[in-house]
Design a protein around this motif. Structure first.
Motif, PDB file in Angstrom:
ATOM      1  N   PHE A 151     -53.332 -67.727  35.644  1.00  0.00           N
ATOM      2  CA  PHE A 151     -54.771 -67.671  35.364  1.00  0.00           C
ATOM      3  C   PHE A 151     -55.418 -66.447  36.005  1.00  0.00           C
ATOM      4  O   PHE A 151     -56.333 -65.862  35.448  1.00  0.00           O
ATOM      5  N   ARG A 152     -54.956 -66.068  37.199  1.00  0.00           N
ATOM      6  CA  ARG A 152     -55.447 -64.864  37.857  1.00  0.00           C
ATOM      7  C   ARG A 152     -54.351 -64.402  38.822  1.00  0.00           C
ATOM      8  O   ARG A 152     -54.350 -64.757  39.987  1.00  0.00           O
ATOM      9  N   SER A 153     -53.408 -63.625  38.300  1.00  0.00           N
ATOM     10  CA  SER A 153     -52.318 -63.167  39.159  1.00  0.00           C
ATOM     11  C   SER A 153     -52.847 -62.115  40.130  1.00  0.00           C
ATOM     12  O   SER A 153     -53.818 -61.416  39.832  1.00  0.00           O
ATOM     13  N   PRO A 154     -52.233 -61.990  41.312  1.00  0.00           N
ATOM     14  CA  PRO A 154     -52.773 -61.096  42.336  1.00  0.00           C
ATOM     15  C   PRO A 154     -52.732 -59.630  41.908  1.00  0.00           C
ATOM     16  O   PRO A 154     -51.768 -59.181  41.298  1.00  0.00           O
ATOM     17  N   GLU A 155     -53.807 -58.932  42.215  1.00  0.00           N
ATOM     18  CA  GLU A 155     -53.867 -57.517  41.857  1.00  0.00           C
ATOM     19  C   GLU A 155     -53.497 -56.679  43.079  1.00  0.00           C
ATOM     20  O   GLU A 155     -53.666 -57.117  44.212  1.00  0.00           O
ATOM     21  N   PRO A 156     -52.968 -55.465  42.889  1.00  0.00           N
ATOM     22  CA  PRO A 156     -52.387 -54.706  43.997  1.00  0.00           C
ATOM     23  C   PRO A 156     -53.377 -53.974  44.902  1.00  0.00           C
ATOM     24  O   PRO A 156     -52.982 -53.512  45.955  1.00  0.00           O
ATOM     25  N   TYR A 157     -54.645 -53.863  44.524  1.00  0.00           N
ATOM     26  CA  TYR A 157     -55.573 -53.062  45.327  1.00  0.00           C
ATOM     27  C   TYR A 157     -56.225 -53.864  46.444  1.00  0.00           C
ATOM     28  O   TYR A 157     -56.306 -53.422  47.581  1.00  0.00           O
ATOM     29  N   LYS A 158     -56.727 -55.046  46.147  1.00  0.00           N
ATOM     30  CA  LYS A 158     -57.339 -55.887  47.180  1.00  0.00           C
ATOM     31  C   LYS A 158     -56.553 -57.168  47.435  1.00  0.00           C
ATOM     32  O   LYS A 158     -56.849 -57.903  48.353  1.00  0.00           O
ATOM     33  N   GLY A 159     -55.587 -57.462  46.577  1.00  0.00           N
ATOM     34  CA  GLY A 159     -54.785 -58.668  46.741  1.00  0.00           C
ATOM     35  C   GLY A 159     -55.473 -59.930  46.257  1.00  0.00           C
ATOM     36  O   GLY A 159     -55.065 -61.035  46.603  1.00  0.00           O
ATOM     37  N   LYS A 160     -56.540 -59.773  45.450  1.00  0.00           N
ATOM     38  CA  LYS A 160     -57.276 -60.933  44.951  1.00  0.00           C
ATOM     39  C   LYS A 160     -56.480 -61.642  43.861  1.00  0.00           C
ATOM     40  O   LYS A 160     -55.842 -60.997  43.043  1.00  0.00           O
ATOM     41  N   GLY A 161     -56.552 -62.965  43.866  1.00  0.00           N
ATOM     42  CA  GLY A 161     -55.880 -63.743  42.834  1.00  0.00           C
ATOM     43  C   GLY A 161     -55.126 -64.921  43.424  1.00  0.00           C
ATOM     44  O   GLY A 161     -55.258 -65.247  44.595  1.00  0.00           O
ATOM     45  N   VAL A 162     -54.323 -65.551  42.587  1.00  0.00           N
ATOM     46  CA  VAL A 162     -53.522 -66.706  42.990  1.00  0.00           C
ATOM     47  C   VAL A 162     -52.091 -66.231  43.201  1.00  0.00           C
ATOM     48  O   VAL A 162     -51.498 -65.637  42.311  1.00  0.00           O
ATOM     49  N   LYS A 163     -51.550 -66.487  44.397  1.00  0.00           N
ATOM     50  CA  LYS A 163     -50.182 -66.063  44.694  1.00  0.00           C
ATOM     51  C   LYS A 163     -49.406 -67.207  45.328  1.00  0.00           C
ATOM     52  O   LYS A 163     -49.989 -68.169  45.820  1.00  0.00           O
ATOM     53  N   TYR A 164     -48.075 -67.101  45.269  1.00  0.00           N
ATOM     54  CA  TYR A 164     -47.230 -68.063  45.963  1.00  0.00           C
ATOM     55  C   TYR A 164     -47.406 -67.855  47.461  1.00  0.00           C
ATOM     56  O   TYR A 164     -47.657 -66.738  47.915  1.00  0.00           O
ATOM     57  N   ALA A 165     -47.253 -68.912  48.257  1.00  0.00           N
ATOM     58  CA  ALA A 165     -47.467 -68.814  49.703  1.00  0.00           C
ATOM     59  C   ALA A 165     -46.483 -67.845  50.349  1.00  0.00           C
ATOM     60  O   ALA A 165     -46.847 -67.103  51.266  1.00  0.00           O
ATOM     61  N   GLU A 166     -45.235 -67.816  49.852  1.00  0.00           N
ATOM     62  CA  GLU A 166     -44.226 -66.940  50.459  1.00  0.00           C
ATOM     63  C   GLU A 166     -44.198 -65.548  49.827  1.00  0.00           C
ATOM     64  O   GLU A 166     -43.465 -64.683  50.287  1.00  0.00           O
ATOM     65  N   GLU A 167     -45.014 -65.325  48.797  1.00  0.00           N
ATOM     66  CA  GLU A 167     -45.023 -64.048  48.087  1.00  0.00           C
ATOM     67  C   GLU A 167     -45.732 -62.973  48.903  1.00  0.00           C
ATOM     68  O   GLU A 167     -46.732 -63.225  49.565  1.00  0.00           O
ATOM     69  N   ARG A 168     -45.199 -61.761  48.853  1.00  0.00           N
ATOM     70  CA  ARG A 168     -45.814 -60.628  49.527  1.00  0.00           C
ATOM     71  C   ARG A 168     -46.307 -59.672  48.451  1.00  0.00           C
ATOM     72  O   ARG A 168     -45.519 -59.199  47.630  1.00  0.00           O
ATOM     73  N   ILE A 169     -47.597 -59.397  48.456  1.00  0.00           N
ATOM     74  CA  ILE A 169     -48.201 -58.508  47.459  1.00  0.00           C
ATOM     75  C   ILE A 169     -48.044 -57.063  47.938  1.00  0.00           C
ATOM     76  O   ILE A 169     -48.472 -56.717  49.041  1.00  0.00           O
ATOM     77  N   VAL A 170     -47.417 -56.230  47.121  1.00  0.00           N
ATOM     78  CA  VAL A 170     -47.282 -54.813  47.446  1.00  0.00           C
ATOM     79  C   VAL A 170     -48.620 -54.152  47.138  1.00  0.00           C
ATOM     80  O   VAL A 170     -49.075 -54.143  45.998  1.00  0.00           O
ATOM     81  N   ARG A 171     -49.265 -53.642  48.186  1.00  0.00           N
ATOM     82  CA  ARG A 171     -50.600 -53.086  48.049  1.00  0.00           C
ATOM     83  C   ARG A 171     -50.537 -51.608  47.694  1.00  0.00           C
ATOM     84  O   ARG A 171     -49.652 -50.884  48.144  1.00  0.00           O
ATOM     85  N   LYS A 172     -51.521 -51.151  46.907  1.00  0.00           N
ATOM     86  CA  LYS A 172     -51.650 -49.763  46.529  1.00  0.00           C
ATOM     87  C   LYS A 172     -52.868 -49.163  47.219  1.00  0.00           C
ATOM     88  O   LYS A 172     -53.820 -49.870  47.521  1.00  0.00           O
ATOM     89  N   GLU A 173     -52.815 -47.863  47.406  1.00  0.00           N
ATOM     90  CA  GLU A 173     -53.936 -47.168  47.989  1.00  0.00           C
ATOM     91  C   GLU A 173     -54.953 -46.844  46.910  1.00  0.00           C
ATOM     92  O   GLU A 173     -54.569 -46.498  45.786  1.00  0.00           O
ATOM     93  N   GLY A 174     -56.225 -46.969  47.228  1.00  0.00           N
ATOM     94  CA  GLY A 174     -57.275 -46.686  46.243  1.00  0.00           C
ATOM     95  C   GLY A 174     -57.473 -45.203  46.013  1.00  0.00           C
ATOM     96  O   GLY A 174     -56.718 -44.369  46.505  1.00  0.00           O
ATOM     97  N   LYS A 175     -58.538 -44.865  45.296  1.00  0.00           N
ATOM     98  CA  LYS A 175     -58.830 -43.466  45.008  1.00  0.00           C
ATOM     99  C   LYS A 175     -59.180 -42.730  46.290  1.00  0.00           C
ATOM    100  O   LYS A 175     -59.790 -43.270  47.204  1.00  0.00           O
ATOM    101  N   LYS A 176     -58.802 -41.464  46.344  1.00  0.00           N
ATOM    102  CA  LYS A 176     -59.145 -40.624  47.493  1.00  0.00           C
ATOM    103  C   LYS A 176     -60.212 -39.639  47.071  1.00  0.00           C
ATOM    104  O   LYS A 176     -60.270 -39.196  45.935  1.00  0.00           O
ATOM    105  N   LYS A 177     -61.054 -39.271  48.025  1.00  0.00           N
ATOM    106  CA  LYS A 177     -62.145 -38.358  47.747  1.00  0.00           C
ATOM    107  C   LYS A 177     -61.705 -36.936  47.744  1.00  0.00           C
ATOM    108  O   LYS A 177     -60.811 -36.517  48.381  1.00  0.00           O
TER     109      LYS A 177
END
Length: 177
Positions: A151-177
């Motif tokens: 329904f809302r899988s986790p997104e890589p920038y802020k980690g928002k969404g529904v994830k498994y408890a043992e799952e590790r979300i690989v985070r991405k860096e946002g835009k740079k100025k």
């Protein structure tokens, strides 16, 4: 040779198991399950344990050997202990509540998502950001968890969404100025 397939599946205490042809039935304190093995493997009871062997030495029979043994083990564990998956919800305003037998999810959409609990599965929400799915069939518990996560899988920038408890979300860096 299958290392997993060689091991016999011990029948846990409090569980009664029977093998009739290719069908393995198990009845325990949590409920009753059965599994129909493929025709290329032979299933039999020996010394209070279920033994799975391939019918011949073909690649096809050997490929189904370990999987059949694992399926038998899963039904033995399911009727004795059961299975459980935990989901976590991350995000501002994201929450889950139970409405009778239905799971109501607020996931940032204009409407709440209502998920009807299937037969044989129980869902609990001890906290608004935690969902616990439990049942005796490992495949169905995993499928329900995957459907809720979808329904809302986790997104890589802020980690928002529904994830498994043992799952590790690989985070991405946002835009740079």
């Amino acid at each position: 040779m299958s290392r997993i397939g060689k091991k016999p599946v011990q029948v846990p205490s409090g569980v009664t198991a029977s093998v009739e042809g290719q069908t393995v039935k198990a009845k325990g304190p949590k409920g009753e399950l059965s599994f129909v093995a493929n025709d290329e493997v032979l299933v039999k009871m020996e010394d209070g344990a279920v033994v799975v062997t391939p019918m011949d030495d073909s690649k096809n029979a050997r490929s189904k050997w370990g999987m059949s043994r694992t399926m038998v083990e899963n039904i033995m564990l399911g009727v004795s202990k059961g299975y459980e998956r935990k989901l976590e919800i991350n995000g501002v305003g994201y929450r889950a509540t139970m409405q009778g037998k239905n799971l109501q999810l607020a996931l940032g959409y204009s409407h709440d998502v209502i998920y009807q609990t299937p037969e044989g599965i129980s869902i609990a929400c001890p906290k608004p950001t935690e969902i616990i799915i439990s049942g005796i069939d490992k495949q169905r518990v995993g499928q329900v968890a995957a459907e809720i996560r979808e329904f809302r899988s986790p997104e890589p920038y802020k980690g928002k969404g529904v994830k498994y408890a043992e799952e590790r979300i690989v985070r991405k860096e946002g835009k740079k100025k």
